[in-house]
Design a protein around this motif. Structure first.
Motif, short mmCIF file in Angstrom:
data_model
loop_
_atom_site.label_atom_id
_atom_site.label_comp_id
_atom_site.label_asym_id
_atom_site.label_seq_id
_atom_site.Cartn_x
_atom_site.Cartn_y
_atom_site.Cartn_z
N TRP A 193 0.82 -1.21 0.00
CA TRP A 193 0.00 0.00 0.00
C TRP A 193 0.85 1.26 0.00
O TRP A 193 0.48 2.28 -0.59
CB TRP A 193 -0.97 -0.01 1.17
CG TRP A 193 -2.22 -0.79 0.87
CD1 TRP A 193 -2.58 -2.01 1.36
CD2 TRP A 193 -3.24 -0.43 -0.06
NE1 TRP A 193 -3.77 -2.42 0.81
CE2 TRP A 193 -4.20 -1.47 -0.06
CE3 TRP A 193 -3.45 0.69 -0.88
CZ2 TRP A 193 -5.35 -1.41 -0.86
CZ3 TRP A 193 -4.59 0.74 -1.67
CH2 TRP A 193 -5.52 -0.30 -1.66
N ILE A 194 2.00 1.21 0.65
CA ILE A 194 2.91 2.37 0.60
C ILE A 194 3.33 2.65 -0.83
O ILE A 194 3.39 3.81 -1.26
CB ILE A 194 4.13 2.13 1.51
CG1 ILE A 194 3.73 2.25 2.98
CG2 ILE A 194 5.26 3.12 1.19
CD1 ILE A 194 4.80 1.82 3.96
N THR B 236 -3.62 2.83 3.22
CA THR B 236 -2.21 2.68 3.59
C THR B 236 -2.01 2.95 5.07
O THR B 236 -1.35 2.18 5.78
CB THR B 236 -1.35 3.64 2.76
OG1 THR B 236 -1.59 3.42 1.37
CG2 THR B 236 0.13 3.44 3.06
#
Length: 394
Positions: free
Chosen positions: A69-70, A122
């Motif tokens: 997600w980052i 995130t």
């Protein structure tokens, strides 16, 4: 390996979580993570060895999710969310977001709020990993740290930090059977039901879900979005739901195996947020435009035509129509009880810890482009998963 403790003191809207103790300890497998002192004190107020194995596996999986997600947030996350400042960070370090504006434009074809939702998802996954590690430490167990496996190269888009990652989002094979699974009125995977892909081509070959470099971000001469860039963004949209549907089933599956009521509370609470993520992403994926990019075609799911077989009819419409996102009532426990709207699957055979890792491996998430094989993280995750699956309520 060192086992440092870090305190994050930045104050913001998530200040309670951001200020909690973060333990980043050695990679270990299964009940060996449970210290003797804790094992000797198992009781009504102590997590069991199996509970610790489940929590350790989930923390490891959340670390993997945070990593992927980052990468999505770096390229496609919000840079401005109005009066509330962007506070996305990991281990006290701010995360740069929105580095690929044209990728964001393509994501916004699916929904104008995509960048904000990416940033929020995130933040949630980072918090899940951090909390689970903190909780393990609070119970005298070892936290988990998979950073030694962060060796996979990220996107080469300008501005993206060139540190190694746990996950590879550039060569994905995305299973989209979750789409028809939740729309089926007569099949449940826990009863052996099988399901068709919403986007058959995504389940074949390897497809990027992030731009590989600045060249992927070029627009057409008239300023419109090229099919290739839109296909990358649409692949991401379906991948978001694929990732989150796994957590949607995994947490209630493992919750049935825990012994301690507080651990049960942890799993049900975090698992609920995974369900919220999945519901959001399946809705957005349905807005992917009907385009073709090379060997990847995104079908018109509202055409009443099965993209797998070409069949037509009302049953086909029920399985693929994009606004049918509420879980269709289906079989559960015993067919004689009648259909009911449920999370599916929630059995260890279909969606236990090992099954979850297998799904991520098949997705290509750990594929090392240097070797065309999965990285060493897989064997560690599998060891943790086996220990989690072996946990039994006591």
């Amino acid at each position: 390996m060192q086992n440092p403790v870090q305190v994050v003191t930045k104050k913001n809207r998530r200040s309670f979580l951001k200020q909690s103790v973060v333990g980043v300890g050695a990679v270990g497998v299964g009940v060996g993570l449970l210290p003797t002192s804790l094992a000797a004190q198992n009781g009504p107020h102590r997590p069991s060895k199996g509970d610790i194995a489940i929590l350790t596996f989930l923390s490891a999986l959340e670390e993997v999710e945070a990593d992927l997600w980052i990468q999505y947030a770096e390229l496609g996350g919000a840079t401005n969310q109005g009066l509330s400042p962007i506070d996305l960070s990991q281990n006290g370090k701010p995360i740069k977001t929105g580095l690929a504006p044209n990728y964001i434009t393509a994501l916004e074809v699916l929904d104008g709020d995509m960048p904000q939702y990416i940033a929020d998802n995130t933040d949630d996954e980072i918090s899940h990993h951090r909390f689970l590690n903190n909780y393990l430490v609070s119970k005298g167990a070892q936290p988990i740290d998979l950073s030694q496996f962060a060796i996979l190269p990220p996107s080469q888009v300008t501005g993206v930090p060139q540190n190694g990652r746990l996950t590879n989002l550039k060569q994905l094979t995305v299973d989209t059977t979750w789409w028809t699974r939740y729309r089926s009125a007569n099949a449940n995977p826990d009863f052996g039901g099988t399901f068709e892909n919403a986007v058959p081509d995504l389940a074949k070959g390897q497809h990027p879900a992030i731009p590989l470099n600045d060249g992927d971000l070029a627009l057409n001469p008239d300023g419109s979005i090229p099919n290739h860039l839109q296909a990358i963004a649409s692949t991401a949209g379906f991948h978001f739901a694929f990732i989150e549907v796994g957590g949607t089933s995994l947490y209630p599956t493992l919750a049935q195996q825990v012994s301690n009521l507080e651990v049960l509370r942890v799993l049900l609470s975090i698992g609920g947020s995974e369900i919220m993520h999945f519901q959001t992403w399946q809705d957005k994926a349905g807005n992917a435009p009907n385009i073709t990019d090379g060997n990847l075609a995104f079908p018109n799911l509202n055409s009443g035509v099965d993209p797998n077989s070409g069949a037509t009819g009302s049953a086909v419409a029920d399985l693929f129509q994009t606004n049918l996102i509420m879980p269709e009532p289906t079989l559960f426990l015993n067919a004689d009880l009648g259909p009911v709207s449920i999370i599916r699957p929630i059995t260890s055979q279909q969606n236990g810890a090992v099954a979850a890792v297998t799904g991520l491996v098949n997705d290509g998430l750990f594929l090392d482009p240097a070797t065309n094989k999965s990285s060493g993280i897989v064997s560690v995750l599998m060891g943790l998963a086996q220990a989690a699956d072996e946990a039994r309520r006591t």
